[in-house]
Design a protein around this motif. Structure first.
Motif, PDB file in Angstrom:
ATOM      1  N   ASP A  34       0.809  -1.220   0.000  1.00 49.68           N
ATOM      2  CA  ASP A  34       0.000   0.000   0.000  1.00 49.68           C
ATOM      3  C   ASP A  34       0.843   1.271   0.000  1.00 49.68           C
ATOM      4  O   ASP A  34       0.289   2.376  -0.064  1.00 49.68           O
ATOM      5  N   VAL A  35       2.150   1.130   0.093  1.00 54.55           N
ATOM      6  CA  VAL A  35       3.023   2.307   0.096  1.00 54.55           C
ATOM      7  C   VAL A  35       3.119   2.854  -1.324  1.00 54.55           C
ATOM      8  O   VAL A  35       3.480   2.125  -2.251  1.00 54.55           O
ATOM      9  N   PRO A  36       2.788   4.121  -1.547  1.00 55.55           N
ATOM     10  CA  PRO A  36       2.861   4.682  -2.905  1.00 55.55           C
ATOM     11  C   PRO A  36       4.301   4.784  -3.387  1.00 55.55           C
ATOM     12  O   PRO A  36       5.246   4.772  -2.599  1.00 55.55           O
ATOM     13  N   GLU A  37       4.447   4.909  -4.696  1.00 59.25           N
ATOM     14  CA  GLU A  37       5.780   4.974  -5.289  1.00 59.25           C
ATOM     15  C   GLU A  37       6.530   6.241  -4.902  1.00 59.25           C
ATOM     16  O   GLU A  37       7.747   6.265  -4.855  1.00 59.25           O
ATOM     17  N   GLY A  38       5.812   7.294  -4.641  1.00 56.64           N
ATOM     18  CA  GLY A  38       6.463   8.550  -4.279  1.00 56.64           C
ATOM     19  C   GLY A  38       5.486   9.468  -3.590  1.00 56.64           C
ATOM     20  O   GLY A  38       4.342   9.106  -3.298  1.00 56.64           O
ATOM     21  N   GLY A  39       5.943  10.677  -3.318  1.00 50.85           N
ATOM     22  CA  GLY A  39       5.090  11.654  -2.671  1.00 50.85           C
ATOM     23  C   GLY A  39       4.203  12.361  -3.681  1.00 50.85           C
ATOM     24  O   GLY A  39       3.909  11.860  -4.769  1.00 50.85           O
ATOM     25  N   SER A  40       3.775  13.552  -3.318  1.00 55.00           N
ATOM     26  CA  SER A  40       2.908  14.328  -4.195  1.00 55.00           C
ATOM     27  C   SER A  40       3.657  14.740  -5.459  1.00 55.00           C
ATOM     28  O   SER A  40       4.809  15.172  -5.408  1.00 55.00           O
ATOM     29  N   GLU A  41       2.981  14.598  -6.613  1.00 54.08           N
ATOM     30  CA  GLU A  41       3.587  14.946  -7.891  1.00 54.08           C
ATOM     31  C   GLU A  41       3.367  16.407  -8.255  1.00 54.08           C
ATOM     32  O   GLU A  41       3.866  16.860  -9.287  1.00 54.08           O
ATOM     33  N   LEU A  42       2.627  17.140  -7.440  1.00 51.06           N
ATOM     34  CA  LEU A  42       2.312  18.519  -7.794  1.00 51.06           C
ATOM     35  C   LEU A  42       3.575  19.360  -7.937  1.00 51.06           C
ATOM     36  O   LEU A  42       3.743  20.097  -8.920  1.00 51.06           O
ATOM     37  N   GLY A  43       4.481  19.242  -6.972  1.00 50.91           N
ATOM     38  CA  GLY A  43       5.712  20.021  -7.040  1.00 50.91           C
ATOM     39  C   GLY A  43       6.559  19.647  -8.240  1.00 50.91           C
ATOM     40  O   GLY A  43       7.101  20.524  -8.935  1.00 50.91           O
ATOM     41  N   ASN A  44       6.666  18.343  -8.505  1.00 50.74           N
ATOM     42  CA  ASN A  44       7.454  17.903  -9.659  1.00 50.74           C
ATOM     43  C   ASN A  44       6.848  18.390 -10.969  1.00 50.74           C
ATOM     44  O   ASN A  44       7.571  18.793 -11.898  1.00 50.74           O
ATOM     45  N   LEU A  45       5.517  18.359 -11.058  1.00 51.37           N
ATOM     46  CA  LEU A  45       4.863  18.809 -12.287  1.00 51.37           C
ATOM     47  C   LEU A  45       5.066  20.307 -12.510  1.00 51.37           C
ATOM     48  O   LEU A  45       5.261  20.755 -13.653  1.00 51.37           O
ATOM     49  N   MET A  46       5.038  21.077 -11.431  1.00 47.62           N
ATOM     50  CA  MET A  46       5.252  22.522 -11.568  1.00 47.62           C
ATOM     51  C   MET A  46       6.669  22.816 -12.049  1.00 47.62           C
ATOM     52  O   MET A  46       6.880  23.640 -12.945  1.00 47.62           O
ATOM     53  N   VAL A  47       7.650  22.141 -11.443  1.00 49.62           N
ATOM     54  CA  VAL A  47       9.040  22.353 -11.867  1.00 49.62           C
ATOM     55  C   VAL A  47       9.235  21.877 -13.304  1.00 49.62           C
ATOM     56  O   VAL A  47       9.946  22.515 -14.101  1.00 49.62           O
ATOM     57  N   GLN A  48       8.589  20.771 -13.653  1.00 49.54           N
ATOM     58  CA  GLN A  48       8.703  20.263 -15.016  1.00 49.54           C
ATOM     59  C   GLN A  48       8.105  21.248 -16.021  1.00 49.54           C
ATOM     60  O   GLN A  48       8.666  21.463 -17.111  1.00 49.54           O
ATOM     61  N   ALA A  49       6.981  21.864 -15.680  1.00 51.83           N
ATOM     62  CA  ALA A  49       6.367  22.854 -16.569  1.00 51.83           C
ATOM     63  C   ALA A  49       7.284  24.062 -16.752  1.00 51.83           C
ATOM     64  O   ALA A  49       7.444  24.584 -17.868  1.00 51.83           O
TER      65      ALA A  49
ATOM     66  N   ILE B 146      19.231  26.192 -18.106  1.00 49.22           N
ATOM     67  CA  ILE B 146      18.319  26.205 -16.956  1.00 49.22           C
ATOM     68  C   ILE B 146      17.240  25.137 -17.107  1.00 49.22           C
ATOM     69  O   ILE B 146      16.913  24.407 -16.157  1.00 49.22           O
ATOM     70  N   GLY B 147      16.675  25.021 -18.306  1.00 49.58           N
ATOM     71  CA  GLY B 147      15.629  24.025 -18.534  1.00 49.58           C
ATOM     72  C   GLY B 147      16.126  22.606 -18.330  1.00 49.58           C
ATOM     73  O   GLY B 147      15.457  21.783 -17.689  1.00 49.58           O
ATOM     74  N   VAL B 148      17.314  22.303 -18.878  1.00 50.95           N
ATOM     75  CA  VAL B 148      17.876  20.964 -18.701  1.00 50.95           C
ATOM     76  C   VAL B 148      18.169  20.693 -17.227  1.00 50.95           C
ATOM     77  O   VAL B 148      17.927  19.591 -16.712  1.00 50.95           O
TER      78      VAL B 148
ATOM     79  N   PHE C  38      16.564  17.727 -14.845  1.00 50.56           N
ATOM     80  CA  PHE C  38      17.415  16.807 -14.083  1.00 50.56           C
ATOM     81  C   PHE C  38      16.978  16.761 -12.617  1.00 50.56           C
ATOM     82  O   PHE C  38      16.955  15.690 -11.998  1.00 50.56           O
ATOM     83  N   VAL C  39      16.622  17.916 -12.061  1.00 54.40           N
ATOM     84  CA  VAL C  39      16.153  17.959 -10.669  1.00 54.40           C
ATOM     85  C   VAL C  39      14.874  17.140 -10.506  1.00 54.40           C
ATOM     86  O   VAL C  39      14.711  16.385  -9.540  1.00 54.40           O
ATOM     87  N   VAL C  40      13.951  17.272 -11.463  1.00 57.05           N
ATOM     88  CA  VAL C  40      12.694  16.521 -11.393  1.00 57.05           C
ATOM     89  C   VAL C  40      12.958  15.020 -11.470  1.00 57.05           C
ATOM     90  O   VAL C  40      12.394  14.229 -10.700  1.00 57.05           O
ATOM     91  N   ALA C  41      13.821  14.619 -12.406  1.00 60.24           N
ATOM     92  CA  ALA C  41      14.124  13.192 -12.545  1.00 60.24           C
ATOM     93  C   ALA C  41      14.780  12.638 -11.287  1.00 60.24           C
ATOM     94  O   ALA C  41      14.453  11.533 -10.827  1.00 60.24           O
ATOM     95  N   ASN C  42      15.689  13.413 -10.706  1.00 62.02           N
ATOM     96  CA  ASN C  42      16.364  12.967  -9.485  1.00 62.02           C
ATOM     97  C   ASN C  42      15.383  12.859  -8.316  1.00 62.02           C
ATOM     98  O   ASN C  42      15.457  11.923  -7.503  1.00 62.02           O
TER      99      ASN C  42
ATOM    100  N   LEU D  15      13.322   9.664  -8.737  1.00 59.92           N
ATOM    101  CA  LEU D  15      14.108   8.480  -8.396  1.00 59.92           C
ATOM    102  C   LEU D  15      14.296   8.360  -6.882  1.00 59.92           C
ATOM    103  O   LEU D  15      14.231   7.260  -6.323  1.00 59.92           O
ATOM    104  N   SER D  16      14.511   9.497  -6.217  1.00 60.84           N
ATOM    105  CA  SER D  16      14.679   9.478  -4.767  1.00 60.84           C
ATOM    106  C   SER D  16      13.399   9.029  -4.073  1.00 60.84           C
ATOM    107  O   SER D  16      13.435   8.272  -3.097  1.00 60.84           O
ATOM    108  N   ASP D  17      12.249   9.496  -4.580  1.00 61.62           N
ATOM    109  CA  ASP D  17      10.972   9.084  -3.995  1.00 61.62           C
ATOM    110  C   ASP D  17      10.769   7.577  -4.133  1.00 61.62           C
ATOM    111  O   ASP D  17      10.309   6.907  -3.203  1.00 61.62           O
ATOM    112  N   ARG D  18      11.102   7.041  -5.290  1.00 66.61           N
ATOM    113  CA  ARG D  18      10.949   5.600  -5.492  1.00 66.61           C
ATOM    114  C   ARG D  18      11.890   4.813  -4.587  1.00 66.61           C
ATOM    115  O   ARG D  18      11.519   3.771  -4.033  1.00 66.61           O
TER     116      ARG D  18
END
Length: 278
Positions: free
Chosen positions: A161-176, A211-213, A217-221, A224-227
């Protein structure tokens, strides 16, 4: 009686009367110093967030003025309060342990250590669990400490029941933001080329691309850390018999019986003795 007809004061009475103010003053000074020490302890330590580090730093004098040794809560009530407090800390992720209640003990354990709490406030064990449980016993034994209610249900989830990671909202904002930076960089580079290799848009475009790259990289890292943390948490749950096997080092068997006679010499007393015990 002297020549004036008055009776001279008795030397013993004078000495006695002279000592009384000094005695009262010394008592008042002693009470004042105790009050000052108590105020210093209250300012120095946060008893709503009392932890192992605070307990280790507290001196014997500070402990004596901070806690009333004659009003300790012990017995089954102490075990009830410790159980409720520990379960709440586990729910709040301030500690990690599985908690089991026996007839005359409370057992908290992780994959690397355990703490066995007895009704008299003594405890034995090893590892970080023992370190985390000691200040909880001290707090829950205080009558003026409000222990939380016992949480309902299981406090530790099943591994699946443990999710793969935390909330994706922050990652999605940084990715955008990263995608916007990349698009701006491409547009500026194109404009620089169209305008005849103008240096300003070319340099700005390269800056946006970098900056975009970097943000991607921060989002991908982060993902991976959440997983990794999720998988590590699942392994810890399995190690404490949540969907797995019970640790072998526990002093309690599967039926809740102590596996050996626990002598008083193996226990560590957390609560100082009261004046009646001395």
């Amino acid at each position: 009686m002297d020549a004036s007809g008055s009776t001279p004061p008795d030397p013993d009475e004078s000495a006695t009367s002279g000592d009384e103010p000094g005695d009262e003053s010394s008592v008042e000074d002693g009470e004042l110093s105790t009050e000052q020490l108590r105020e210093r302890v209250e300012q120095k330590y946060d008893f709503d967030d009392f932890g192992p580090r605070d307990m280790a730093e507290m001196t014997a004098e500070e402990w004596e003025v901070a806690f009333d040794a004659d009003s300790w809560i012990t017995g089954q009530e102490l075990l009830d309060r410790v159980e409720a407090d520990l379960k709440q800390r586990v729910l709040d992720r301030d500690a990690f342990a599985r908690i089991e209640r026996g007839e005359d003990y409370l057992l908290a354990y992780s994959e690397t250590g355990f703490a066995l709490v007895y009704p008299d406030g003594s405890v034995e064990g090893e590892g970080t669990v023992l370190r985390d449980v000691k200040p909880v016993i001290a707090l829950c034994s205080m009558d003026d400490y409000d222990a939380p209610d016992v949480p309902d249900g299981e406090i530790l989830p099943e591994p699946q029941d443990v999710p793969e990671g935390g909330s994706e909202l922050g990652n999605l904002m940084v990715q955008a933001i990263a995608i916007v930076q990349l698009l701006a960089g491409v547009i500026l580079l194109g404009a620089g080329i169209v305008l005849g290799m103008e240096p300003i848009p070319l340099v700005a475009g390269l800056g946006f691309l970098v900056i975009g790259v970097g943000l991607l990289f921060v989002v991908a890292n982060a993902r991976l850390s959440d997983r990794f943390r999720s998988e590590e948490f699942r392994d810890r749950l399995r190690a404490v018999n949540v969907g797995g096997e019970r640790p072998d080092f526990l002093p309690v068997d599967e039926d809740g019986n102590l596996t050996s006679d626990r002598s008083d010499g193996e226990r560590e007393t957390v609560l100082p003795p009261s004046e009646h015990d001395e």
